[in-house]
Design an enzyme around this catalytic site. Structure first.
Site, mmCIF file in Angstrom:
data_model
loop_
_atom_site.group_PDB
_atom_site.id
_atom_site.type_symbol
_atom_site.label_atom_id
_atom_site.label_comp_id
_atom_site.label_asym_id
_atom_site.label_seq_id
_atom_site.Cartn_x
_atom_site.Cartn_y
_atom_site.Cartn_z
ATOM 1 N N ASP A 487 0.810 -1.219 0.000
ATOM 2 C CA ASP A 487 0.000 0.000 0.000
ATOM 3 C C ASP A 487 0.844 1.271 0.000
ATOM 4 O O ASP A 487 0.336 2.350 -0.271
ATOM 5 C CB ASP A 487 -0.848 0.054 1.284
ATOM 6 C CG ASP A 487 -2.122 -0.739 1.180
ATOM 7 O OD1 ASP A 487 -2.587 -0.969 0.055
ATOM 8 O OD2 ASP A 487 -2.651 -1.129 2.233
HETATM 9 C C1 GLC Z 1 -0.879 2.529 5.922
HETATM 10 C C2 GLC Z 1 -0.100 1.363 6.493
HETATM 11 C C3 GLC Z 1 -0.291 0.125 5.693
HETATM 12 C C4 GLC Z 1 -1.745 -0.107 5.478
HETATM 13 C C5 GLC Z 1 -2.435 1.124 4.896
HETATM 14 C C6 GLC Z 1 -3.901 0.875 4.755
HETATM 15 O O1 GLC Z 1 -0.359 2.894 4.707
HETATM 16 O O2 GLC Z 1 1.266 1.637 6.570
HETATM 17 O O3 GLC Z 1 0.281 -0.973 6.357
HETATM 18 O O4 GLC Z 1 -1.912 -1.179 4.611
HETATM 19 O O5 GLC Z 1 -2.217 2.216 5.706
HETATM 20 O O6 GLC Z 1 -4.601 1.962 4.342
HETATM 21 C C1 GLC Z 2 -1.582 -3.918 5.344
HETATM 22 C C2 GLC Z 2 -2.802 -3.946 4.477
HETATM 23 C C3 GLC Z 2 -2.587 -4.837 3.273
HETATM 24 C C4 GLC Z 2 -1.323 -4.461 2.580
HETATM 25 C C5 GLC Z 2 -0.143 -4.436 3.518
HETATM 26 C C6 GLC Z 2 1.116 -3.934 2.880
HETATM 27 O O1 GLC Z 2 -1.402 -5.168 5.925
HETATM 28 O O2 GLC Z 2 -3.929 -4.385 5.192
HETATM 29 O O3 GLC Z 2 -3.671 -4.749 2.403
HETATM 30 O O4 GLC Z 2 -1.110 -5.360 1.549
HETATM 31 O O5 GLC Z 2 -0.432 -3.601 4.613
HETATM 32 O O6 GLC Z 2 1.083 -2.582 2.602
#
Ligand code: GLC
Ligand code: GLC
Length: 815
Positions: A487
């Site tokens: 993300d």
């Molecule tokens: C933030 C977190 C990430 C998560 C995302 C969801 O970027 O660092 O882990 O998946 O929020 O919106």
């Molecule tokens: C968090 C989010 C997942 C994402 C991950 C890496 O775990 O829930 O959707 O893939 O962060 O950013």
């Protein structure tokens, strides 16, 4: 250092001191009514949706932390002193304390001055309520004269509004107290047809429903005026802050015990039968009263608890293993399976780290959760798949998340994550392999929840496939969009605004350049799955096209996605490489190494081994495998959120546990069982129990991250419970290391286990048949031969047995 121990026979983790490094929580509820509960009674409950139907209040990030919960105060009326048997909120000294977290229940017991209180919290199956079974025992030589005060703080339903909108909310609070039951009815007068109630099995000495009257001015939960003086105020909330508190007085002879039951619940009335009498504003209690009466009866409460126990016996009974490794056994048999159910239920909504108001059910997340859950309750998995698919967009893309109560997609955490659609294919494939229920592919499912747009689920999968093919970049690799699985790899955002969300900020670039090798790998994997589905449906031509698409993508990866020693991560918006030895920072990333090899790339020609050796040399630490190295030391506007984190945390080079099992699986695919298992043990929470003071999170469930080696906190876990780590580790250990995996043709058994293991045993229920599996190692390799009911069979797959077969034995030789 440990703060408790595993009681494997009872499937419990027993915490032996209340001051754990962080609240160590558990979940209550199985279907619609849920709660989180910490080892000191902290937490809250909700009906279906942690944001929109929050029943009780919790203060996230408070000091001291873990504030708000299901509390009992005990007052010694002769001595005039009081304490909490759950330690919080009073935090007085206890002479004895244990917390047993089990499957859907928590038992906390605390003793002070000879008085022991034992409280069992659970949610009965098929009910929208929770039971607190309290037993107080007098271990003193003389009579004890005690007051018990219960305490719950009601949340005004919408947890976000509740935490922000005081100009309104301090005026809306309303309750009723009738027959000693406290009813919380804020907003019931207008558009809500639901209310909460809090009941007690004993006659009351008094009650309170107004927080201020219970606590007294400027006091906290650790020192309520009512408890201090031993007398309730019988307060009725009008506005301000509704709470529920009962006062029960008991006198116990030496050795005597008394059980008191509290029931906290949620109830709905039909819209036209809300009030009784109809022209009044009083809650119609006709349908709720029998429910309350039922569960205040100890025999009924015990029976409900027994049913919950049986429910878990059945779920966990789908797969039980007996390996030489206790950490593996307890995670596979109990805790990892349990965590898979919890992540399935909660997605990423409510934990100690997820506030229940931020995120609903994620498209990508929930599809992955299915991988670890589908065998436990296939019917619920089916429903989830159809719900998810209904939030898919016409163009094959997806709402990134949806709210469980409304089941509608929303853009609150952004959209345009270009990996999303592929996960639907993997989720559906896992469901089909487990169940053989091909009818799901013909289910009509709408797009964007729009009635009239229904198409068979199979068409949704086809659109997922096309979505990627229609979005290829200059190298023929998939465009990344806002981000992919990571993300925080935001290559088109270029955010300069403090606090702007990388998930929702407008794209600065047109998105036609930045490409993802991760999506390339995922697409190949999903296309092969889709080909197998098409084939099984007799669509040979289509199957060939999907295979061809996977092969074409693989060719592209070898041309433009291979760095010489490992897979590249991406191309940025200028067409520059990310995750290459030519980069200054972020030279190698874990995700493409895992997913490309899962898709089969390089498995036969040594390049998978090469990539995995690079992972081993550059990313593996004693606490798990890092997400990338070297960590980004500063903010790079063209990389996005990944570089916003200090080195060693989250996506910036922590051990992002979700990705580690991809490497474990990849290692098994090239036959390296020792290394796969070694990685498995590094992040297995049970195996980390003895370093709990460093790890800090619960030793019975996975956390999303463990701090990487670029921070002094290396080894510290964060964000436990709600993470794709649960499903993927379950898949890695059960399907690839132990090697028991469902296929369309039958149950495949192909273990790639450590060379030192003499073997293991397993019982797997699959499509109505119980497989009793006995694996024996007879040589150092991974060559597998099977005997079915004593007769040798060809290959690794036990074919689906004939109709009516209930049980088979499989002897497996590994050499
Ligand atoms: C933030 C977190 C990430 C998560 C995302 C969801 O970027 O660092 O882990 O998946 O929020 O919106
Ligand atoms: C968090 C989010 C997942 C994402 C991950 C890496 O775990 O829930 O959707 O893939 O962060 O950013």
């Amino acid at each position: 250092m440990r703060f408790g121990y595993f009681d494997d026979d009872h499937r419990e983790y027993v915490i032996t001191r209340p001051d754990t490094p962080l609240p160590w929580i558990n979940y209550l509820g199985s279907q619609t009514y849920f709660g989180i509960i910490s080892n000191t009674g902290g937490g809250y409950s909700f009906y279906r949706d942690a944001r929109l139907r929050r029943i009780s209040r919790y203060r996230y990030n408070n000091v001291p932390f873990d504030y708000g919960g299901r509390y009992i105060y005990i007052r010694d009326n002769r001595a005039g002193c009081f304490w909490s048997p759950t330690w919080q909120p009073v935090r007085g000294t206890l002479d004895a304390y244990t917390c047993r977290h089990g499957m859907g229940y928590t038992v906390i017991s605390g003793t002070r001055n000879g008085i022991t209180a034992w409280i069992r919290y659970f949610v009965p199956l098929d009910e929208t309520l929770e039971i607190w079974q309290l037993t107080v025992t007098n271990g003193r030589a003389e009579t004890a004269d005690l007051s018990l005060f219960s305490f719950i703080e009601f949340c005004l339903w919408d947890a976000w509004d509740d935490a922000t909108n005081y100009q309104r909310n301090f005026n809306t609070g309303e309750v009723e107290v009738e027959d000693d039951v406290i009813y919380h009815k804020t907003e019931y007068r207008e558009r809500r047809n639901h209310f909460a109630y809090f009941a007690c099995s004993e006659p009351l000495q008094g009650f309170d429903t107004q927080r201020e009257d219970f606590l007294g001015p400027y006091r906290g939960l650790d020192n309520p005026l009512v408890v201090e003086r031993g007398r309730s105020a019988n307060s009725i909330t009008t506005g301000w802050v509704p709470i529920g508190s009962h006062h029960v007085q008991i006198s116990l002879e030496p050795g005597e015990s008394r059980q008191v039951i509290f029931v906290l619940g949620y109830h709905e009335n039909p819209k036209d039968q809300k009030f009784d009498p109809p022209d009044s504003q009083r809650i119609n209690k006709q349908t709720v009263k029998p429910i309350i009466a039922r569960y205040l009866d100890p025999a009924q409460a015990n029976a409900a608890f027994d049913r919950l126990h049986t429910y878990w016996d059945e779920i966990l009974g789908v797969l039980q293993v007996e390996t030489p490794d206790p950490d593996t056994n307890r995670m596979v048999n109990v805790w990892n399976a349990y965590q898979c159910m919890v992540t399935f239920n909660m997605s990423r909504s409510a934990s100690f780290f997820e506030s229940g108001i931020g995120r609903g059910l994620g498209f990508r997340d929930s599809n992955q959760d299915l991988l670890g859950f589908v065998h436990q309750a296939p019917q619920r998995a089916r429903e989830r798949i159809l719900d998810l698919a209904a939030t898919q967009l016409q163009n094959g893309g997806a709402y990134h998340q949806y709210q469980p109560l409304t089941k509608r997609g929303n853009d609150a955490v952004g959209s345009g994550f270009n990996d999303d659609p592929q996960w639907l294919i993997l989720g559906v494939a896992a469901y089909l392999k487990e169940t053989g229920d091909w009818s799901i592919l013909d289910e009509p499912v709408p797009y964007e929840n729009e009635p009239g747009t229904e198409q068979p689920l199979y068409e949704h999968l086809q659109r997922s496939h096309r979505y990627t093919l229609e979005r290829l970049g200059p190298h023929g690799l998939p465009l990344i969009g806002r981000a992919d699985w990571n993300d925080c790899l935001n290559l088109n955002i270029f955010s300069e605004e403090p606090g702007e969300s990388f998930q929702t900020a407008p794209l600065k670039m047109d998105g036609t350049v930045a490409e993802s090798i991760f999506i390339a790998g995922l697409f190949s994997l999903a296309s092969k799955e889709l080909a197998a589905i098409a084939e099984a449906r007799g669509l040979a031509g289509e199957a060939a096209r999907y295979r061809q698409a996977a092969a074409q993508m693989e060719t592209t990866v070898w041309q433009h996605g291979w760095d010489g020693d490992w897979f590249l991560r991406a191309y940025d918006a200028f067409g520059h490489k990310i995750g290459s030895h030519t980069c200054q920072e972020g030279q190698i990333f874990i995700e493409p190494q895992g997913i490309c090899i899962l898709a089969g790339m390089g498995v036969d020609d040594g390049r998978a081994r090469q990539a995995l050796d690079a992972v081993h040399d550059r990313l593996a630490t004693e606490h798990g495998i890092l997400l990338q190295q070297p960590a980004y030391s500063r903010y790079y506007v063209h990389l996005g959120e990944i570089s916003s984190y200090p080195p060693g945390f989250k996506e910036n080079a922590s051990i992002f546990c979700h990705t580690n099992p991809w490497i474990m699986i990849a290692e098994t695919m090239i036959g390296r069982g020792d290394r796969a298992f070694d990685y498995y043990k590094r992040i297995n929470p049970s195996a980390r129990e003895s370093i709990s003071e460093l790890h800090r999170c619960e030793p019975y469930v996975y956390a999303q991250t463990i701090a990487g080696r670029d921070t002094p906190r290396h080894g510290e876990a964060k964000n436990s419970w709600l993470t794709g780590t649960a499903a993927w580790n379950y898949v890695a250990i059960t399907q690839w290391i132990l090697g028991i995996r469902p296929t369309y043709q039958g149950l495949e058994i192909a273990p790639v286990i450590p060379s030192t293991w003499p073997g293991f045993r397993a019982v797997r229920k699959f499509r109505g048949v119980t497989y009793r599996i006995e694996v024996r190692r007879q040589g150092p390799g991974n060559t597998v031969s099977l005997k079915l009911n004593g007769v040798p069979i060809h290959g690794h797959i036990v074919p689906l047995p004939s109709e009516g077969t209930r049980e088979v034995t499989v002897e497996v030789t590994v050499e």
